[in-house]
Write a protein that holds these residues in place. Structure first.
Motif, PDB file in Angstrom:
ATOM      1  N   TRP A  49      -6.043  -4.968   4.794  1.00  0.00           N
ATOM      2  CA  TRP A  49      -6.525  -4.394   3.543  1.00  0.00           C
ATOM      3  C   TRP A  49      -7.796  -5.066   3.054  1.00  0.00           C
ATOM      4  CZ3 TRP A  49      -5.089   0.188   3.307  1.00  0.00           C
ATOM      5  CH2 TRP A  49      -3.836   0.553   3.808  1.00  0.00           C
ATOM      6  N   TYR A 109       0.863  -1.180   0.000  1.00  0.00           N
ATOM      7  CA  TYR A 109       0.000   0.000   0.000  1.00  0.00           C
ATOM      8  C   TYR A 109       0.895   1.223   0.000  1.00  0.00           C
ATOM      9  CZ  TYR A 109      -3.175   3.691   1.284  1.00  0.00           C
ATOM     10  OH  TYR A 109      -3.879   4.863   1.278  1.00  0.00           O
ATOM     11  N   PRO A 110       0.694   2.123  -0.937  1.00  0.00           N
ATOM     12  CA  PRO A 110      -0.439   2.206  -1.871  1.00  0.00           C
ATOM     13  C   PRO A 110      -0.221   1.571  -3.240  1.00  0.00           C
ATOM     14  CG  PRO A 110       0.823   4.221  -1.987  1.00  0.00           C
ATOM     15  CD  PRO A 110       1.527   3.360  -0.968  1.00  0.00           C
TER      16      PRO A 110
END
Length: 335
Positions: A272, A226-227
């Motif tokens: 996530w 991420y990201p």
């Protein structure tokens, strides 16, 4: 007394607008008696973005959010600044007070606008909600870069992020749907045009054929799950795609390259759950089952926030008690 009665009436109206056969979201340990939603389990901090995003994600995953969302809106609405912005809040004594500016104004304005229109009762937003929506929308307008068409993080951070702009697009589309529900054809078309133009600008600014999406207009020197990885499939949630890249193909490639890394994230970072939401949109039940099985041991820990909790509860609500306790299905590949 009047405010409490109004909040109750709005809650009832919002509930009437929800699907009758869906489960009702209850964020036990996250939503307080006064309606505030903490970022972490029994936490002492509130980030309005995560609260709004959790409610939206849960609704996308099929649970009713009318009660939780109306209580949250009633708590946050009077804390909005005159220019539309919100802060983050920390516990001081026995009450929450402003302690930080928002992490990203563009994403927060978009999430708040979308939450208001998706929680609104059938007859439309109450005047206070509409006024709040208008202030958020006006502030969001100040963040648009007229040269590129995409939105900056804030007026003090003139950098555009792919995922934030996807959320802005989602808010515009939700607002178009809302105006259409109210019979406002012209208003629906206007918001639809804004979404369509932004989608084109997002692809022009961030998409690179052959290498995928840029995460930011600011150069990045390192690659992180991420990201960088998450961003490659995040546009699927707002139905944004290049003409040459069907969602099914993009999702299949992403899972082939990132599935194991994603399922192991809960051990070292946040799980996530937004990836699981993409999986849900793509009909990948195995991915959701694996995410739930791998993440459950980390529930309410330091790498678990209200967004993960809302999605966990939404996916769990689909299961019978027997299914929830059953071992993984034979052949399910979660490692």
């Amino acid at each position: 007394m009047k405010e409490a009665l109004l909040a109750l009436l709005l809650m009832i109206a919002a509930l009437a607008h929800q699907p009758a056969d869906a489960a009702e979201l209850s964020l036990s340990g996250y939503q307080r008696a006064d309606g505030a939603i903490t970022t972490y389990f029994e936490g002492d901090s509130i980030d309005p973005y995560f609260a709004a995003k959790a409610l939206l994600a849960a609704q996308d995953a099929g649970v009713k959010t009318g009660t939780a969302a109306s209580r949250w809106i009633a708590w946050l609405l009077p804390r909005q600044h005159a220019d539309g912005r919100f802060d983050r809040y920390c516990m001081k004594g026995q009450r929450f007070v402003s302690c930080q500016i928002a992490d990203a104004d563009d994403a927060l304005m978009a999430a708040w606008m979308e939450l208001l229109v998706r929680t609104a009762p059938p007859q439309g937003m109450p005047p206070a909600w509409q006024a709040s929506f208008d202030k958020a929308s006006q502030h969001l307008d100040t963040l648009r870069n007229p040269a590129t068409g995409v939105y900056h993080i804030s007026n003090t951070l003139p950098v555009a992020l792919l995922m934030d702009n996807v959320e802005v697009s989602s808010a515009f589309k939700a607002t178009s749907d809302y105006r259409r529900r109210l019979g406002d054809t012209a208003g629906a078309a206007a918001w639809g045009r804004k979404a369509e133009q932004l989608d084109k600008d997002i692809l022009r600014v961030f998409w690179r054929a052959g290498s995928g999406y840029l995460v930011s207009t600011q150069p990045r020197e390192t690659f992180e799950f991420y990201p960088d990885a998450v961003a490659q499939i995040f546009p699927i949630l707002a139905d944004i795609r290049p003409a040459s890249r069907p969602h099914a193909a993009a999702y299949r490639i992403w899972m082939k390259e990132n599935r194991m890394a994603w399922l192991q994230m809960s051990e070292v970072d946040f799980p996530w759950g937004l990836v699981a939401l993409v999986a849900d949109k793509m009909g990948d039940k195995d991915a959701i089952a694996c995410w739930r099985m791998r993440s459950i041991q980390f529930r309410h820990g330091k790498h678990w926030n209200v967004l993960e909790e809302a999605l966990y509860l939404a996916f769990e609500a689909r299961l019978t008690p027997e299914q929830a306790l059953a071992p993984p299905a034979a052949g399910l590949r979660c490692r």
